[in-house]
Design a protein around this motif. Structure first.
Motif, mmCIF file in Angstrom:
data_model
loop_
_atom_site.group_PDB
_atom_site.id
_atom_site.type_symbol
_atom_site.label_atom_id
_atom_site.label_comp_id
_atom_site.label_asym_id
_atom_site.label_seq_id
_atom_site.Cartn_x
_atom_site.Cartn_y
_atom_site.Cartn_z
ATOM 1 N N VAL A 139 -24.534 -24.595 6.653
ATOM 2 C CA VAL A 139 -25.694 -23.703 6.492
ATOM 3 C C VAL A 139 -26.120 -23.096 7.829
ATOM 4 O O VAL A 139 -26.470 -21.915 7.906
ATOM 5 N N THR A 140 -26.066 -23.885 8.893
ATOM 6 C CA THR A 140 -26.379 -23.315 10.210
ATOM 7 C C THR A 140 -25.314 -22.283 10.606
ATOM 8 O O THR A 140 -25.638 -21.240 11.174
ATOM 9 N N ALA A 164 -26.003 -19.102 8.581
ATOM 10 C CA ALA A 164 -27.226 -18.437 9.061
ATOM 11 C C ALA A 164 -26.891 -17.620 10.307
ATOM 12 O O ALA A 164 -27.305 -16.461 10.439
ATOM 13 N N TYR A 215 -35.242 -31.600 -1.935
ATOM 14 C CA TYR A 215 -36.265 -30.708 -1.371
ATOM 15 C C TYR A 215 -35.736 -30.019 -0.106
ATOM 16 O O TYR A 215 -35.820 -28.800 0.049
ATOM 17 N N THR A 216 -35.172 -30.816 0.786
ATOM 18 C CA THR A 216 -34.673 -30.282 2.051
ATOM 19 C C THR A 216 -33.523 -29.308 1.809
ATOM 20 O O THR A 216 -33.412 -28.271 2.469
ATOM 21 N N SER A 275 -33.966 -20.588 2.703
ATOM 22 C CA SER A 275 -34.097 -19.978 4.026
ATOM 23 C C SER A 275 -32.861 -19.133 4.338
ATOM 24 O O SER A 275 -32.965 -17.978 4.799
ATOM 25 N N LEU A 276 -31.674 -19.670 4.060
ATOM 26 C CA LEU A 276 -30.433 -18.924 4.304
ATOM 27 C C LEU A 276 -30.393 -17.650 3.461
ATOM 28 O O LEU A 276 -29.950 -16.598 3.930
ATOM 29 N N LEU A 335 -42.412 -25.773 -3.102
ATOM 30 C CA LEU A 335 -41.475 -25.491 -2.014
ATOM 31 C C LEU A 335 -42.207 -24.660 -0.958
ATOM 32 O O LEU A 335 -43.127 -23.911 -1.283
ATOM 33 N N ASN A 336 -41.800 -24.794 0.297
ATOM 34 C CA ASN A 336 -42.464 -24.055 1.373
ATOM 35 C C ASN A 336 -41.688 -22.810 1.818
ATOM 36 O O ASN A 336 -41.801 -22.370 2.956
ATOM 37 N N VAL A 337 -40.916 -22.271 0.898
ATOM 38 C CA VAL A 337 -40.212 -21.002 1.141
ATOM 39 C C VAL A 337 -40.456 -20.134 -0.092
ATOM 40 O O VAL A 337 -40.601 -20.663 -1.196
ATOM 41 N N ARG A 394 -34.809 -26.046 0.361
ATOM 42 C CA ARG A 394 -35.451 -25.299 1.435
ATOM 43 C C ARG A 394 -34.442 -24.589 2.327
ATOM 44 O O ARG A 394 -34.602 -23.414 2.656
ATOM 45 N N LYS A 395 -33.399 -25.285 2.733
ATOM 46 C CA LYS A 395 -32.472 -24.651 3.676
ATOM 47 C C LYS A 395 -31.671 -23.539 3.008
ATOM 48 O O LYS A 395 -31.396 -22.512 3.639
ATOM 49 N N ASP A 455 -31.029 -34.518 0.373
ATOM 50 C CA ASP A 455 -32.285 -34.608 -0.350
ATOM 51 C C ASP A 455 -32.563 -33.273 -1.041
ATOM 52 O O ASP A 455 -32.415 -32.216 -0.424
ATOM 53 N N TRP A 487 -32.932 -15.845 2.448
ATOM 54 C CA TRP A 487 -33.837 -14.871 3.075
ATOM 55 C C TRP A 487 -33.226 -14.298 4.353
ATOM 56 O O TRP A 487 -33.247 -13.094 4.590
ATOM 57 N N ILE A 488 -32.696 -15.197 5.171
ATOM 58 C CA ILE A 488 -32.167 -14.776 6.475
ATOM 59 C C ILE A 488 -30.989 -13.815 6.311
ATOM 60 O O ILE A 488 -30.821 -12.880 7.087
#
Lengths: 454, 454
Positions: free
Chosen positions: B83-84, B87, B110-111, B118-119, B207-209, B114-115, B108, B121-122
């Motif tokens: 994922v990094t 990105a 949730y994590t 985020s990917l 979720l925080n995204v 989230r990632k 996990d 969106w990015i």
């Protein structure tokens, strides 16, 4: 003489800006939290200003759904995950470092070690980890019954850090042979399996990433409680702190630097960087007008939400904003050091609730400085020279414009005074911060064993 | 007529290449696993060829330290976290999609939600998740006593997927109001808290995204066991499969597409993409010589390591490479479908151990095709038109050169034949793959409730 020391500057980026109502300002990017072009601009602006690093805070979760009134006015709910964000921006910058916040309470040490190692490789050695234990209760997001208490979180953090460092040492720096002729890719003697058994974690085996270019990513911390100071003195290389007065900052600086020798470390191995929320203007009057303009954007609902949160949910309906702020509660399972800062401020200044929420809304307890670029540079220089700071974490009120203003107006003054760099010194964040590259613990142990034998 | 369907092409990237000895080849990038410039080149090459997506396999951990001989010759130990990596590469490409493998057994929910959000969106809506349950035992890296068995892993995967989709629906697509004048940032009625209680996970909250641009990242799977086929038919949008013969591929294709109606899905909602390992040459003779050259780089130790792994550690010391391969074990807690593929091959072809390891070394059970660009295009077209594939996951033997060869030599033929695009159709991966953007489950439920009431 201060010229032997170099001032450090970070840009603490926060979506539309650090002010609670920043997103309402005409100059702000309202959808900033999920706007990659916005963050690209910010990282490139920071690099144009030769800043050491950009930094984002983070909570690993969002917890449960808030009351509709509070939820409706919050711009903080939806944002990028820090490590993916920085991995992306590493490809459109060359020098600036990337500090990603990540939680030892809600993440897994192996997965975290892996993603930070990956970020360090991808960025060519520009990664830093802001180690947090997470004050906010997000247990429900992770299937936990309750948010672990402060002491337990710090115990976990100690183990977590030990594990990640050991995992980053899996491969010695020269482990990879990659000899096409013989077909030997790696020297097995330079590959080390960790065997960690702790009270909270058991982790065995190898990391699946090579040793990060920086050895370890730069270790950053922000906690300033007793437990936080000790953990920082033992393990951190940068502290982002919050100090409102010179005296307070000097006390913190002396205290933390004084703890270092106990852990075999010297003062320059830990950089202390308080936050500063600079409200700039061409004149003092203009700066003050800019400050008033931002404050006017805070909706009363938001003001009361902020106050209620700091009073830990207490009923404040008997008060008006013109009343003197009552004493704050002294116990928390959240951010202890930040609470103390605010408690001290209320005791010292006896502000009205209006004044208190304005302080909290601007910079959440961090220092606010309102003035011209010249005055801002003076304020930075004073703390830097008076044993209060090694540098500052700049918290622009409104983004993107206030970061550009700082870079274009304040940085050149600091450069002219010989306080701040005009070119990056190295290629990695460690090199730019003047921090040593840590040796591999297994290689070190082997070298010591050889010396003992000789 | 095939023209109504469009051929899909992905580039399955693997460090120095897919061949077990790829890193030894003179043309390969030996340090590829941790070389970001190498992956940048590959992603840009794939985009130059108008490929739908790039893909990396992954194991969440490295397990315990292997025997020195096996470890010394393996180039697979140290690599980027997917994922990094994606990105980062999203910022140096505009169209190509990014398929990241991630484990429902060791991450996990949730994590992970989230990632990937985020990917997405990015990258501007170019993310896909290859959902794996992880065949390899990496339990020790995560403090677990044992690697969960196959059935348990698939139970967890079902819950995991349900949770991530619900989390991605936290915010409806139009939840963000961001009205600077009124100070309303989000519509609280369009923010939904999940309440998931399962046998393996309990996850509650937000979720925080924000909801990913694609609704959900494209869901990819590779498992082809009974449990894998069912999970894919229910939840996947792309399957990366391994088929060695046309008949085998047709059986798989018909079987999986046939399962879709049971889950209210139509055949075009799931794209089936077998892997292909193309060994190209200007003539058939040259292609064969290239194949022999690669095979000659396999060290005998590596050959025996590969064989022993497939025989699940059995003692093979009584055999020579010229002996006929004995039957393979039929039970595994690893990748069941891949084992069956190899078992079938051994039964069908009665290969020597030399032939077997060569098959495994080249493409780990995937289809090898040796020929000219024209012949390779023919092979692709045949399967595409004969109900065996919607497209292919290209597995270049040596990287970076073999991907460039495929893009420069085979893609133009497929384009001339009208089988493959000459320009990207859309901006998101879903648009390019012709996959619908999924509706938000909460918005959908509300709309259905309104209809029922009307």
């Amino acid at each position: 003489m201060t010229q032997s020391r170099k001032l450090r500057l970070g840009a603490f980026l926060m979506a539309s800006g650090h002010h609670a109502a920043a997103w309402r300002h005409p100059a702000s990017q309202a959808d900033a939290g999920l706007n990659i072009a916005h963050y690209r601009e910010l990282a490139q602006t920071a690099e144009r200003g030769k800043l050491d690093m950009v930094f984002v805070a983070d909570s690993p979760g969002a917890g449960l759904k808030a009351e509709p009134e509070a939820l409706a006015r919050s711009s903080q709910g939806a944002k990028f995950e820090p490590v993916t964000l920085w991995a992306a921006l590493s490809q459109v910058t060359e020098h600036v470092g990337f500090v990603a916040t990540a939680s030892t309470t809600y993440e897994d040490p192996y997965t975290l070690a892996r993603k930070f190692a990956s970020l360090d490789w991808i960025s060519g050695g520009r990664a830093a980890w802001n180690v947090v234990t997470t004050g906010a209760d997000v247990a429900a997001n992770f299937g936990l019954d309750r948010h672990p208490d402060h002491a337990l979180r710090y115990e976990r953090a100690e183990e977590f850090l030990a594990i990640t460092k050991a995992l980053w040492d899996t491969y010695e720096d020269d482990a990879f042979v990659r000899d096409k002729a013989s077909g030997i890719y790696v020297d097995p003697d330079k590959v080390h399996s960790i065997e960690f058994e702790g009270a909270h974690f058991n982790v065995r085996g190898l990391l699946n990433v090579g040793r990060p270019p920086q050895g370890y990513p730069v270790i950053v911390q922000a906690g300033a409680s007793e437990a936080g100071r000790d953990l920082a003195a033992r393990t951190s290389e940068v502290i982002f702190t919050a100090n409102l007065t010179l005296e307070d900052a000097q006390e913190f600086y002396a205290d933390v630097k004084g703890r270092l020798p106990r852990f075999g470390r010297s003062p320059e191995q830990l950089l202390i960087m308080p936050g500063i929320f600079p409200v700039l203007g061409g004149s003092e009057a203009e700066a003050k007008a800019n400050y008033e303009e931002i404050q006017s954007l805070v909706h009363p609902d938001t003001a009361w939400n902020i106050l209620t949160r700091h009073y830990q949910g207490a009923d404040l309906s008997a008060y008006s904003l013109d009343d003197t702020a009552p004493p704050l509660p002294t116990e928390t399972n959240g951010n202890k050091s930040r609470l103390k800062l605010v408690t001290d401020y209320v005791e010292r200044e006896q502000p009205t609730l209006l004044e208190l929420y304005r302080t909290l809304a601007t910079a959440r307890g961090h220092r606010v400085f309102v003035g011209t670029p010249e005055q801002t540079a003076d304020a930075i220089q004073l703390w830097f020279e008076q044993g209060a700071a090694d540098g500052f974490n700049i918290m622009p009120p409104i983004l993107p414009n206030c970061l550009a203003d700082f870079v274009d107006q304040v940085v050149p003054i600091l450069q002219r005074r010989g306080l701040f760099r005009t070119e990056y010194e190295g290629t990695t964040l460690r090199e730019n911060l003047g921090l040593e590259r840590p040796a591999n613990s297994y290689a070190l142990a082997a070298a010591e064993a050889r010396e003992d034998a000789a």
